[in-house]
Write a protein that holds these residues in place. Structure first.
Motif, PDB file in Angstrom:
ATOM      1  N   TYR A   1       0.836  -1.203   0.000  1.00  0.00           N
ATOM      2  CA  TYR A   1       0.000   0.000   0.000  1.00  0.00           C
ATOM      3  C   TYR A   1       0.869   1.250   0.000  1.00  0.00           C
ATOM      4  CZ  TYR A   1      -3.771   3.207   1.114  1.00  0.00           C
ATOM      5  OH  TYR A   1      -4.657   4.240   1.091  1.00  0.00           O
ATOM      6  N   ALA A   2       1.946   1.230   0.776  1.00  0.00           N
ATOM      7  CA  ALA A   2       2.861   2.369   0.809  1.00  0.00           C
ATOM      8  C   ALA A   2       3.469   2.608  -0.566  1.00  0.00           C
ATOM      9  CB  ALA A   2       3.953   2.149   1.846  1.00  0.00           C
ATOM     10  N   ASP A   3       3.876   1.548  -1.254  1.00  0.00           N
ATOM     11  CA  ASP A   3       4.453   1.700  -2.594  1.00  0.00           C
ATOM     12  C   ASP A   3       3.474   2.344  -3.566  1.00  0.00           C
ATOM     13  OD1 ASP A   3       6.871   0.641  -1.796  1.00  0.00           O
ATOM     14  OD2 ASP A   3       6.458  -1.373  -2.598  1.00  0.00           O
ATOM     15  N   SER A   4       2.194   1.982  -3.478  1.00  0.00           N
ATOM     16  CA  SER A   4       1.207   2.594  -4.371  1.00  0.00           C
ATOM     17  C   SER A   4       1.012   4.075  -4.028  1.00  0.00           C
ATOM     18  CB  SER A   4      -0.123   1.842  -4.343  1.00  0.00           C
ATOM     19  OG  SER A   4      -0.786   2.027  -3.113  1.00  0.00           O
ATOM     20  N   MET A   5       1.055   4.419  -2.741  1.00  0.00           N
ATOM     21  CA  MET A   5       0.951   5.825  -2.331  1.00  0.00           C
ATOM     22  C   MET A   5       2.157   6.629  -2.806  1.00  0.00           C
ATOM     23  SD  MET A   5      -1.867   6.499  -0.672  1.00  0.00           S
ATOM     24  CE  MET A   5      -2.570   5.583  -2.019  1.00  0.00           C
ATOM     25  N   ILE A   6       3.332   6.021  -2.741  1.00  0.00           N
ATOM     26  CA  ILE A   6       4.555   6.697  -3.180  1.00  0.00           C
ATOM     27  C   ILE A   6       4.481   7.009  -4.669  1.00  0.00           C
ATOM     28  CG2 ILE A   6       7.040   6.354  -3.544  1.00  0.00           C
ATOM     29  CD1 ILE A   6       6.908   4.709  -0.855  1.00  0.00           C
ATOM     30  N   GLU A   7       4.035   6.059  -5.459  1.00  0.00           N
ATOM     31  CA  GLU A   7       3.907   6.303  -6.901  1.00  0.00           C
ATOM     32  C   GLU A   7       2.890   7.416  -7.177  1.00  0.00           C
ATOM     33  OE1 GLU A   7       5.911   5.263  -9.303  1.00  0.00           O
ATOM     34  OE2 GLU A   7       6.989   4.383  -7.619  1.00  0.00           O
ATOM     35  N   HIS A   8       1.800   7.410  -6.442  1.00  0.00           N
ATOM     36  CA  HIS A   8       0.791   8.455  -6.604  1.00  0.00           C
ATOM     37  C   HIS A   8       1.372   9.829  -6.236  1.00  0.00           C
ATOM     38  CE1 HIS A   8      -3.152  10.261  -6.857  1.00  0.00           C
ATOM     39  NE2 HIS A   8      -2.942  10.811  -5.666  1.00  0.00           N
ATOM     40  N   ILE A   9       2.114   9.901  -5.153  1.00  0.00           N
ATOM     41  CA  ILE A   9       2.737  11.162  -4.735  1.00  0.00           C
ATOM     42  C   ILE A   9       3.715  11.650  -5.803  1.00  0.00           C
ATOM     43  CG2 ILE A   9       4.366  12.176  -3.093  1.00  0.00           C
ATOM     44  CD1 ILE A   9       3.047  10.329  -0.953  1.00  0.00           C
ATOM     45  N   LYS A  10       4.548  10.743  -6.309  1.00  0.00           N
ATOM     46  CA  LYS A  10       5.520  11.126  -7.334  1.00  0.00           C
ATOM     47  C   LYS A  10       4.829  11.653  -8.588  1.00  0.00           C
ATOM     48  CE  LYS A  10       9.326   8.097  -6.015  1.00  0.00           C
ATOM     49  NZ  LYS A  10      10.158   6.948  -6.417  1.00  0.00           N
ATOM     50  N   ASP A  11       3.746  11.001  -9.002  1.00  0.00           N
ATOM     51  CA  ASP A  11       3.021  11.426 -10.198  1.00  0.00           C
ATOM     52  C   ASP A  11       2.281  12.740  -9.976  1.00  0.00           C
ATOM     53  OD1 ASP A  11       3.885   9.142 -11.462  1.00  0.00           O
ATOM     54  OD2 ASP A  11       1.993   8.059 -11.212  1.00  0.00           O
ATOM     55  N   GLU A  12       1.610  12.860  -8.840  1.00  0.00           N
ATOM     56  CA  GLU A  12       0.772  14.029  -8.568  1.00  0.00           C
ATOM     57  C   GLU A  12       1.580  15.285  -8.287  1.00  0.00           C
ATOM     58  OE1 GLU A  12      -2.780  16.086  -8.144  1.00  0.00           O
ATOM     59  OE2 GLU A  12      -2.554  13.992  -8.763  1.00  0.00           O
ATOM     60  N   PHE A  13       2.693  15.142  -7.571  1.00  0.00           N
ATOM     61  CA  PHE A  13       3.441  16.307  -7.115  1.00  0.00           C
ATOM     62  C   PHE A  13       4.803  16.465  -7.779  1.00  0.00           C
ATOM     63  CE2 PHE A  13       0.511  15.275  -3.674  1.00  0.00           C
ATOM     64  CZ  PHE A  13      -0.107  16.503  -3.494  1.00  0.00           C
ATOM     65  N   ASP A  14       5.152  15.562  -8.694  1.00  0.00           N
ATOM     66  CA  ASP A  14       6.415  15.627  -9.426  1.00  0.00           C
ATOM     67  C   ASP A  14       7.592  15.804  -8.466  1.00  0.00           C
ATOM     68  OD1 ASP A  14       8.050  15.585 -11.671  1.00  0.00           O
ATOM     69  OD2 ASP A  14       7.995  17.772 -11.863  1.00  0.00           O
ATOM     70  N   VAL A  15       7.702  14.889  -7.515  1.00  0.00           N
ATOM     71  CA  VAL A  15       8.759  14.962  -6.512  1.00  0.00           C
ATOM     72  C   VAL A  15       9.475  13.620  -6.434  1.00  0.00           C
ATOM     73  CG1 VAL A  15       7.215  14.340  -4.623  1.00  0.00           C
ATOM     74  CG2 VAL A  15       9.273  15.627  -4.135  1.00  0.00           C
ATOM     75  N   ASP A  16      10.792  13.676  -6.259  1.00  0.00           N
ATOM     76  CA  ASP A  16      11.591  12.478  -6.082  1.00  0.00           C
ATOM     77  C   ASP A  16      12.869  12.899  -5.378  1.00  0.00           C
ATOM     78  OD1 ASP A  16      11.991   9.729  -6.358  1.00  0.00           O
ATOM     79  OD2 ASP A  16      13.172   9.981  -8.162  1.00  0.00           O
ATOM     80  N   PRO A  17      13.280  12.300  -4.324  1.00  0.00           N
ATOM     81  CA  PRO A  17      12.731  11.084  -3.744  1.00  0.00           C
ATOM     82  C   PRO A  17      11.572  11.358  -2.789  1.00  0.00           C
ATOM     83  CG  PRO A  17      14.644  11.728  -2.495  1.00  0.00           C
ATOM     84  CD  PRO A  17      14.488  12.728  -3.615  1.00  0.00           C
ATOM     85  N   VAL A  18      10.862  10.295  -2.469  1.00  0.00           N
ATOM     86  CA  VAL A  18       9.900  10.278  -1.370  1.00  0.00           C
ATOM     87  C   VAL A  18      10.545   9.395  -0.303  1.00  0.00           C
ATOM     88  CG1 VAL A  18       7.620   9.543  -0.612  1.00  0.00           C
ATOM     89  CG2 VAL A  18       7.903  10.569  -2.882  1.00  0.00           C
ATOM     90  N   TYR A  19      10.726   9.936   0.876  1.00  0.00           N
ATOM     91  CA  TYR A  19      11.388   9.202   1.955  1.00  0.00           C
ATOM     92  C   TYR A  19      10.419   8.199   2.573  1.00  0.00           C
ATOM     93  CZ  TYR A  19      14.605  12.991   1.185  1.00  0.00           C
ATOM     94  OH  TYR A  19      15.452  13.883   0.594  1.00  0.00           O
ATOM     95  N   VAL A  20      10.903   7.001   2.862  1.00  0.00           N
ATOM     96  CA  VAL A  20      10.035   5.913   3.322  1.00  0.00           C
ATOM     97  C   VAL A  20      10.623   5.268   4.577  1.00  0.00           C
ATOM     98  CG1 VAL A  20       8.962   3.723   2.690  1.00  0.00           C
ATOM     99  CG2 VAL A  20       9.438   5.427   0.925  1.00  0.00           C
ATOM    100  N   PHE A  21       9.745   5.079   5.568  1.00  0.00           N
ATOM    101  CA  PHE A  21      10.121   4.395   6.801  1.00  0.00           C
ATOM    102  C   PHE A  21       9.004   3.454   7.198  1.00  0.00           C
ATOM    103  CE2 PHE A  21      12.394   8.378   6.812  1.00  0.00           C
ATOM    104  CZ  PHE A  21      13.673   7.996   7.160  1.00  0.00           C
ATOM    105  N   GLU A  22       9.353   2.427   7.948  1.00  0.00           N
ATOM    106  CA  GLU A  22       8.361   1.483   8.469  1.00  0.00           C
ATOM    107  C   GLU A  22       8.072   1.839   9.929  1.00  0.00           C
ATOM    108  OE1 GLU A  22       7.677  -3.335   8.822  1.00  0.00           O
ATOM    109  OE2 GLU A  22       9.409  -2.548   7.762  1.00  0.00           O
ATOM    110  N   PHE A  23       6.782   1.767  10.320  1.00  0.00           N
ATOM    111  CA  PHE A  23       6.430   2.001  11.716  1.00  0.00           C
ATOM    112  C   PHE A  23       7.183   1.014  12.597  1.00  0.00           C
ATOM    113  CE2 PHE A  23       2.291   3.836  10.193  1.00  0.00           C
ATOM    114  CZ  PHE A  23       2.470   5.082  10.778  1.00  0.00           C
ATOM    115  N   GLY A  24       7.560   1.450  13.789  1.00  0.00           N
ATOM    116  CA  GLY A  24       8.161   0.565  14.772  1.00  0.00           C
ATOM    117  C   GLY A  24       7.093  -0.341  15.372  1.00  0.00           C
ATOM    118  N   PRO A  25       7.503  -1.303  16.180  1.00  0.00           N
ATOM    119  CA  PRO A  25       6.549  -2.284  16.702  1.00  0.00           C
ATOM    120  C   PRO A  25       5.478  -1.691  17.618  1.00  0.00           C
ATOM    121  CG  PRO A  25       8.714  -2.570  17.710  1.00  0.00           C
ATOM    122  CD  PRO A  25       8.875  -1.585  16.604  1.00  0.00           C
ATOM    123  N   ILE A  26       5.790  -0.668  18.379  1.00  0.00           N
ATOM    124  CA  ILE A  26       4.799  -0.125  19.304  1.00  0.00           C
ATOM    125  C   ILE A  26       3.712   0.632  18.552  1.00  0.00           C
ATOM    126  CG2 ILE A  26       4.426   1.501  21.199  1.00  0.00           C
ATOM    127  CD1 ILE A  26       7.092   0.494  22.325  1.00  0.00           C
TER     128      ILE A  26
END
Length: 67
Positions: A24-49
């Motif tokens: 789901y995050a990957d699909s959002m990243i592609e949408h952000i890149k297409d919609e806002f013409d920005v690269d890179p989009v920084y990506v992190f995974e939520f921690g366990p808590i």
């Protein structure tokens, strides 16, 4: 889904995606890149808590104007 539209300078934008669901995050990243013409989009995974409390499939998209 909650959406807040921001008004900021197109040349000074950057995005961060924090997720507990990579597909789901990957699909959002592609949408952000297409919609806002920005690269890179920084990506992190939520921690366990936060991941435990927010649940599977949670994605947060943050935007800010670069200084």
């Amino acid at each position: 889904m909650n959406v807040v539209i921001l008004d900021f300078d197109d040349e000074k934008k950057e995005f961060l995606v924090v997720h507990s669901n990579k597909e789901y995050a990957d699909s959002m990243i592609e949408h952000i890149k297409d919609e806002f013409d920005v690269d890179p989009v920084y990506v992190f995974e939520f921690g366990p808590i936060i991941g435990t409390h927010a649940g599977p499939g949670t994605v947060a998209i943050l935007a800010r104007e670069k200084k």
